[in-house]
Enzyme design. Structure first.
Site: not given
Ligand code: THU
Length: 144
Positions: A45, A47, A58, A89, A92
């Site tokens: 991830n 941000e 993902e 989420c 995704c």
């Molecule tokens: N996040 C993911 O990378 N994948 C998921 O399936 C759920 C959430 C990340 C996004 C964000 O950087 C952090 O988790 C908190 O939501």
């Protein structure tokens, strides 16, 4: 699929998780997607200070793979450090549906727990290109 192979794919996703750029949530996620011919693309991830621009692990993995020309995926591993295994989420799920419909999705945590899920179950009655094609046909029919 041998368990040993799966473990190495999980390790690769765990290593990707280490590269997460998550200074705002501190919630680190790693992903690894494997093509049918064994190539592996990873993601973490990433941000943004403008929070809504954050991209999940993902999607990074899938977009890296697709942008390199990969199309068919055998397995997608998603790793987070949670007791309850972290599922993808909603955003995704849509992307997984469009690019990894027949992919085995493996959720994993850092305690060695795993669960296999399928996207049909996670995203029932998904929207996709077939609706766009149907709309195109209708338009053609009413015009013709
Ligand atoms: N996040 C993911 O990378 N994948 C998921 O399936 C759920 C959430 C990340 C996004 C964000 O950087 C952090 O988790 C908190 O939501």
């Amino acid at each position: 699929m041998s368990q040993r192979d799966l473990n190495s794919l999980i390790e690769i996703a765990q290593e990707a998780r280490e590269r997460a750029f998550a200074p705002f949530s501190n919630f680190r996620v790693g992903a690894a997607v494997e093509t049918e011919d064994g190539e592996i693309y990873t993601g973490c991830n990433i941000e943004s200070a403008s929070y809504g621009l954050t991209v999940c692990a993902e999607r990074v993995a899938i977009w890296k793979a697709v942008s390199e020309g990969a199309r068919c995926f055998g397995r997608l591993v998603i790793v987070a450090d949670t007791e309850r295994l972290t599922p993808p989420c909603g955003t995704c799920r849509q992307i997984i549906w469009e690019h990894c419909r027949n992919t085995t999705i493996v959720l994993a945590n850092l305690r060695g727990e795993t669960e296999t899920v399928d996207i049909q179950h996670l995203l029932p009655r998904a929207f996709d290109a077939k609706y766009l094609r149907e709309a195109g046909k209708e338009k053609g029919a009413s015009e013709g």
